[in-house]
Design a protein around this motif. Structure first.
Motif, mmCIF file in Angstrom:
data_model
loop_
_atom_site.group_PDB
_atom_site.id
_atom_site.type_symbol
_atom_site.label_atom_id
_atom_site.label_comp_id
_atom_site.label_asym_id
_atom_site.label_seq_id
_atom_site.Cartn_x
_atom_site.Cartn_y
_atom_site.Cartn_z
ATOM 1 N N VAL A 81 78.794 8.344 30.199
ATOM 2 C CA VAL A 81 78.499 6.913 30.175
ATOM 3 C C VAL A 81 77.794 6.616 28.857
ATOM 4 N N ILE A 82 78.398 5.726 28.075
ATOM 5 C CA ILE A 82 77.866 5.373 26.755
ATOM 6 C C ILE A 82 77.289 3.966 26.815
ATOM 7 N N GLY A 83 76.067 3.824 26.368
ATOM 8 C CA GLY A 83 75.434 2.508 26.326
ATOM 9 C C GLY A 83 74.287 2.519 25.340
ATOM 10 N N PHE A 84 73.614 1.402 25.257
ATOM 11 C CA PHE A 84 72.430 1.311 24.404
ATOM 12 C C PHE A 84 71.191 1.669 25.201
ATOM 13 N N ASP A 85 70.255 2.315 24.554
ATOM 14 C CA ASP A 85 68.942 2.533 25.150
ATOM 15 C C ASP A 85 68.240 1.177 25.138
ATOM 16 N N PRO A 86 67.998 0.594 26.308
ATOM 17 C CA PRO A 86 67.427 -0.759 26.330
ATOM 18 C C PRO A 86 66.039 -0.836 25.711
ATOM 19 N N HIS A 87 65.365 0.296 25.607
ATOM 20 C CA HIS A 87 64.026 0.308 25.014
ATOM 21 C C HIS A 87 64.061 0.183 23.494
ATOM 22 N N THR A 88 65.262 0.265 22.890
ATOM 23 C CA THR A 88 65.364 0.224 21.434
ATOM 24 C C THR A 88 65.938 -1.089 20.909
ATOM 25 N N ILE A 89 66.212 -2.035 21.795
ATOM 26 C CA ILE A 89 66.809 -3.305 21.375
ATOM 27 C C ILE A 89 65.682 -4.297 21.074
ATOM 28 N N PRO A 90 65.582 -4.754 19.829
ATOM 29 C CA PRO A 90 64.499 -5.664 19.454
ATOM 30 C C PRO A 90 64.533 -6.969 20.246
ATOM 31 N N GLY A 91 63.349 -7.408 20.677
ATOM 32 C CA GLY A 91 63.211 -8.681 21.359
ATOM 33 C C GLY A 91 63.871 -8.733 22.730
ATOM 34 N N PHE A 92 64.016 -7.593 23.366
ATOM 35 C CA PHE A 92 64.729 -7.499 24.641
ATOM 36 C C PHE A 92 63.824 -6.857 25.682
ATOM 37 N N ASP A 93 63.784 -7.422 26.884
ATOM 38 C CA ASP A 93 63.004 -6.826 27.971
ATOM 39 C C ASP A 93 63.833 -5.691 28.581
ATOM 40 N N PRO A 94 63.445 -4.445 28.379
ATOM 41 C CA PRO A 94 64.262 -3.316 28.832
ATOM 42 C C PRO A 94 64.184 -3.034 30.327
ATOM 43 N N ALA A 95 63.159 -3.544 31.011
ATOM 44 C CA ALA A 95 62.918 -3.165 32.405
ATOM 45 C C ALA A 95 64.110 -3.413 33.333
ATOM 46 N N PRO A 96 64.731 -4.600 33.332
ATOM 47 C CA PRO A 96 65.852 -4.815 34.261
ATOM 48 C C PRO A 96 67.049 -3.893 33.982
ATOM 49 N N VAL A 97 67.351 -3.682 32.718
ATOM 50 C CA VAL A 97 68.491 -2.822 32.378
ATOM 51 C C VAL A 97 68.168 -1.369 32.690
ATOM 52 N N ALA A 98 66.961 -0.936 32.395
ATOM 53 C CA ALA A 98 66.574 0.441 32.720
ATOM 54 C C ALA A 98 66.664 0.684 34.226
ATOM 55 N N ALA A 99 66.239 -0.292 35.025
ATOM 56 C CA ALA A 99 66.339 -0.168 36.484
ATOM 57 C C ALA A 99 67.799 -0.129 36.924
ATOM 58 N N ALA A 100 68.642 -0.932 36.308
ATOM 59 C CA ALA A 100 70.068 -0.944 36.647
ATOM 60 C C ALA A 100 70.734 0.372 36.261
ATOM 61 N N ILE A 101 70.351 0.945 35.128
ATOM 62 C CA ILE A 101 70.889 2.247 34.713
ATOM 63 C C ILE A 101 70.516 3.309 35.745
ATOM 64 N N GLU A 102 69.286 3.279 36.199
ATOM 65 C CA GLU A 102 68.837 4.232 37.216
ATOM 66 C C GLU A 102 69.630 4.052 38.508
ATOM 67 N N GLN A 103 69.843 2.816 38.904
ATOM 68 C CA GLN A 103 70.630 2.526 40.107
ATOM 69 C C GLN A 103 72.069 3.030 39.931
ATOM 70 N N GLY A 104 72.638 2.814 38.757
ATOM 71 C CA GLY A 104 73.993 3.291 38.475
ATOM 72 C C GLY A 104 74.079 4.805 38.529
ATOM 73 N N SER A 105 73.064 5.490 38.020
ATOM 74 C CA SER A 105 73.036 6.954 38.069
ATOM 75 C C SER A 105 73.010 7.463 39.506
ATOM 76 N N LYS A 106 72.277 6.774 40.360
ATOM 77 C CA LYS A 106 72.242 7.149 41.779
ATOM 78 C C LYS A 106 73.619 6.991 42.413
#
Length: 124
Positions: A6-31
């Motif tokens: 699975v290829i995507g962007f690390d949401p923590h590295t995107i300027p001016g972006f709240d990474p929390a919702p995407v990081a949670a969704a990535i975790e949910q997708g991994s499950k």
């Protein structure tokens, strides 16, 4: 057990972006991958490394093992300003994993569903 990249962007590295919702969704997708018995290999690109560095790291990952399917995430695919990078990613996957099914998602939480569809199409 199918191997999935699975290829995507690390949401923590995107300027001016709240990474929390995407990081949670990535975790949910991994499950979801784990629940379906799919071996997920998550490759998150540092947004600051767009271009040569990101491409070199992706090629390195693509050469490490054989994948049954590769997902190119919506963060790479959807923004018009990233069209050239998206094209490069798809071509790198095609050149280095020609036997892998290629899947796209609408978000991290439905990646596994799209992988199953792509694998089904590959078998047909």
């Amino acid at each position: 057990m199918p191997n999935i990249l699975v290829i995507g962007f690390d949401p923590h590295t995107i300027p001016g972006f709240d990474p929390a919702p995407v990081a949670a969704a990535i975790e949910q997708g991994s499950k979801a991958f784990a629940e379906l018995g799919l071996a997920e290999d998550l490759f998150l690109i540092d947004f600051a490394e767009l271009g040569g560095a990101a491409e070199a790291k992706l090629v390195e990952r693509l050469q490490q093992r054989q994948y049954d399917a590769v997902v190119v995430g919506g963060g790479i695919r959807k923004p018009t300003e990233l069209l050239e990078f998206f094209q490069t990613v798809v071509n790198l996957v095609h050149w280095h994993q020609p036997q892998a099914a290629i899947a796209f998602n609408s978000g991290p939480t439905d990646s596994a569903d799209w992988v199953l569809k792509a694998l089904e199409q590959k078998r047909a």
